[in-house]
Design a protein around this motif. Structure first.
Motif, short mmCIF file in Angstrom:
data_model
loop_
_atom_site.label_atom_id
_atom_site.label_comp_id
_atom_site.label_asym_id
_atom_site.label_seq_id
_atom_site.Cartn_x
_atom_site.Cartn_y
_atom_site.Cartn_z
N GLY A 163 -14.16 6.72 10.66
CA GLY A 163 -14.63 7.61 11.71
C GLY A 163 -14.59 7.10 13.12
N LYS A 164 -14.38 5.81 13.31
CA LYS A 164 -14.42 5.29 14.68
C LYS A 164 -13.03 5.25 15.32
N ASN A 165 -12.05 4.81 14.52
CA ASN A 165 -10.68 4.69 15.03
C ASN A 165 -9.72 5.02 13.90
N LEU A 166 -8.89 6.03 14.10
CA LEU A 166 -8.03 6.52 13.03
C LEU A 166 -7.09 5.45 12.50
N GLN A 167 -6.44 4.70 13.40
CA GLN A 167 -5.50 3.68 12.95
C GLN A 167 -6.20 2.58 12.14
N ASP A 168 -7.40 2.22 12.58
CA ASP A 168 -8.19 1.24 11.81
C ASP A 168 -8.54 1.78 10.43
N ASP A 169 -8.88 3.09 10.39
CA ASP A 169 -9.23 3.72 9.11
C ASP A 169 -8.04 3.71 8.16
N ILE A 170 -6.88 4.00 8.69
CA ILE A 170 -5.66 3.99 7.88
C ILE A 170 -5.43 2.59 7.30
N LYS A 171 -5.58 1.58 8.15
CA LYS A 171 -5.38 0.20 7.68
C LYS A 171 -6.42 -0.18 6.62
N ARG A 172 -7.68 0.25 6.83
CA ARG A 172 -8.75 -0.10 5.89
C ARG A 172 -8.51 0.59 4.54
N CYS A 173 -8.10 1.85 4.58
CA CYS A 173 -7.82 2.58 3.34
C CYS A 173 -6.60 1.98 2.63
N GLU A 174 -5.58 1.60 3.41
CA GLU A 174 -4.40 0.94 2.84
C GLU A 174 -4.80 -0.36 2.15
N LEU A 175 -5.66 -1.11 2.82
CA LEU A 175 -6.12 -2.38 2.28
C LEU A 175 -6.85 -2.18 0.96
N LEU A 176 -7.80 -1.24 0.94
CA LEU A 176 -8.56 -1.00 -0.29
C LEU A 176 -7.66 -0.49 -1.40
N ARG A 177 -6.77 0.45 -1.08
CA ARG A 177 -5.86 0.98 -2.12
C ARG A 177 -4.94 -0.12 -2.65
N SER A 178 -4.55 -1.05 -1.80
CA SER A 178 -3.67 -2.13 -2.25
C SER A 178 -4.38 -3.02 -3.27
N ILE A 179 -5.69 -3.05 -3.23
CA ILE A 179 -6.46 -3.89 -4.15
C ILE A 179 -6.88 -3.11 -5.40
N ILE A 180 -7.38 -1.88 -5.20
CA ILE A 180 -7.93 -1.13 -6.34
C ILE A 180 -6.89 -0.23 -7.00
N GLY A 181 -5.76 -0.01 -6.33
CA GLY A 181 -4.73 0.85 -6.88
C GLY A 181 -5.08 2.32 -6.76
N TYR A 182 -4.23 3.18 -7.31
CA TYR A 182 -4.46 4.62 -7.23
C TYR A 182 -4.99 5.21 -8.53
N ASP A 183 -5.20 4.35 -9.54
CA ASP A 183 -5.79 4.83 -10.78
C ASP A 183 -7.31 4.73 -10.74
N ARG A 184 -7.83 4.21 -9.63
CA ARG A 184 -9.29 4.17 -9.43
C ARG A 184 -9.66 5.10 -8.27
N THR A 185 -10.95 5.37 -8.16
CA THR A 185 -11.40 6.41 -7.22
C THR A 185 -11.83 5.80 -5.89
N LEU A 186 -11.44 6.47 -4.80
CA LEU A 186 -11.84 6.08 -3.46
C LEU A 186 -12.51 7.27 -2.77
N MET A 187 -13.63 7.02 -2.09
CA MET A 187 -14.26 8.03 -1.25
C MET A 187 -14.37 7.49 0.17
N VAL A 188 -14.44 8.37 1.15
CA VAL A 188 -14.62 7.95 2.54
C VAL A 188 -15.85 8.62 3.14
N ASP A 189 -16.44 7.94 4.12
CA ASP A 189 -17.74 8.36 4.68
C ASP A 189 -17.72 8.20 6.19
#
Length: 453
Positions: free
Chosen positions: A226-252
């Motif tokens: 919510g603070k900076n879109l590009q930072d959010d994209i990088k953070r989501c990319e980072l988490l997905r790279s670790i947990i994969g897409y077969d696990r669940t991600l939520m954003v707040d």
């Protein structure tokens, strides 16, 4: 008055300002709350027998002293009462404290006065559990449907769920209850973690924590945005790279966006397949949430909200307007257990999943009881539901929540799991506790008693 009734009389209502310096490590940081110091107004209700019940309401540091004062202002409603009389007609007592003739004016049923109400009510439930020698989830599950309904004030919500409809729902929930209790005791209740997703954390810490919780068996993760879109994209990319897409991600987003901004921002994050966007805009904007929910539905993104929803009436509107798909009750934001039960009933009637908000300073400890009661006695399922878990401040509680295999284990100790250790109170009571004295001496915080006016 008989001696047994005399023993059940409330002789003291004590309240303390307890704070933890979590801002030093950016623990709990998000787009709206950048430097939180996880805290609580901690209430102890003492009976003539000496038995005590402990309750709390979560706060964020500055302002806790205001909630403490509100508890003091409301305590006259409870002092001198016999608690067995309260428990026989808890809804009437609840209404008496939320409708206190003069204090109600500065609510009503919201904000500081309602946070104070929650702390008092939570202490009474802890006390009831101790008197009954049961954890609160089991106390709730063992109450007959009629007795359970007697704790709920249905004022203002009968156009959503009537007392008669609620009774029918609870009677249906009796079927198979013992089997579900067995299941709960054996496997616990599923949870997700936000611990790897705080906005103020550097990438390396996010990477390290995400891997840690993945290794512990977690399959559901939440990240702050919510603070900076590009930072959010990088953070989501980072988490997905670790947990994969077969696990669940939520954003707040913690309420930072305008309605259209939320829609546009989430379209950019949709490629990360988030299950939900939490608190996308003002927590009071029912119609705004409904608009966001409609716009994001084709993308497969749901709306979740409720941790800042101030009372059952606002929850009613969110539910009726289809403004949320995941209802997030908070154990201290609205008026304690009694009012939260009414939200569960409305959500169940309207087919909305409850996934409670939790966090530091006792929120996890309390909310596990509520969701376990729902599983055992109302909805009868944990399918598609998870309880938030944040790994903070549990060590300060006598009976902390216990997580095994990414599940909350069912508490067995009597009460609401809200009693803090005496040494923790002595260390973190603000501003006189020993830890705060040390932090002031190091210059990490300003001593309010010495700050210039």
């Amino acid at each position: 008055m008989s001696s047994s009734r005399e023993n059940l009389k409330v002789v003291a209502v004590d309240v303390k300002d307890i704070r933890f310096p979590t801002s030093l490590q950016s623990d709990g940081s998000d787009a709206m709350h950048t430097d939180p110091d996880y805290s609580c107004a901690y209430v102890t209700v003492r009976l003539a027998s000496g038995l005590e019940g402990d309750g709390l309401t979560f706060t964020n540091g500055r302002g806790t002293e205001i909630v403490v004062q509100a508890v003091k202002s409301l305590s006259h409603v409870l002092l001198g009462q016999v608690v067995s009389d309260i428990y026989k007609d808890f809804a009437t007592f609840w209404r008496s404290i939320t409708s206190e003739g003069q204090i109600r004016w500065i609510g009503p049923e919201k904000g500081v006065t309602h946070l104070a109400t929650a702390a008092i009510i939570n202490a009474l439930w802890d006390l009831w559990g101790k008197l009954s020698n049961k954890p609160v989830w089991r106390l709730l599950a063992d109450l007959e449907p009629e007795a359970l309904l007697s704790v709920i004030d249905f004022r203002y919500i009968t156009n959503c769920v009537t007392k008669e409809e609620a009774l029918e729902l609870l009677k249906k929930g009796q079927v198979g209850k013992e089997k579900r209790i067995e299941t709960l005791l054996k496997t616990g209740y599923p949870c997700y973690t936000t611990q790897a997703g705080w906005l103020g954390y550097p990438d390396e810490k996010i990477r390290e924590l995400a891997q840690k919780y993945l290794d512990m068996g977690y399959t559901v993760f939440k990240v702050k945005v919510g603070k900076n879109l590009q930072d959010d994209i990088k953070r989501c990319e980072l988490l997905r790279s670790i947990i994969g897409y077969d696990r669940t991600l939520m954003v707040d987003a913690n309420q930072v966006w305008e309605v259209q901004q939320a829609i546009d921002w989430m379209k950019e994050l949709a490629k990360f397949k988030p299950l939900w966007i939490e608190e996308p805009t003002s927590p009071d904007d029912v119609l705004g949430h409904a608009e966001i929910a409609r716009a994001l539905k084709p993308l497969g993104i749901a709306v979740a909200t409720g941790e800042m929803c101030c009372n059952r009436v606002l929850f009613k509107q969110f539910l009726q307007a289809k403004a949320l798909e995941y209802c997030q009750i908070d154990s201290a934001r609205i008026g304690g257990v009694n009012e939260i039960l009414s939200v569960y009933l409305m959500a169940h009637k309207l087919g909305v999943k409850v996934c409670p908000h939790a966090g530091g300073v006792g929120l996890c400890e309390m909310v596990q009881h509520l969701q376990m009661w729902d599983f055992v006695s109302l909805s009868g399922t944990s399918e598609g539901k998870v309880v938030e878990f944040v790994d903070q401040q549990h060590e300060h509680f006598v009976n902390p929540c216990v997580i095994k295999n990414a599940h909350y284990t069912a508490p067995l100790a009597p009460g609401y799991s809200t009693t803090m250790k005496p040494e923790s109170i002595a260390a973190y009571e603000y501003p006189n506790g020993s830890e705060w004295q040390s932090l002031f001496a190091k210059g990490l915080f300003v001593d309010p008693r010495k700050a210039s006016s």
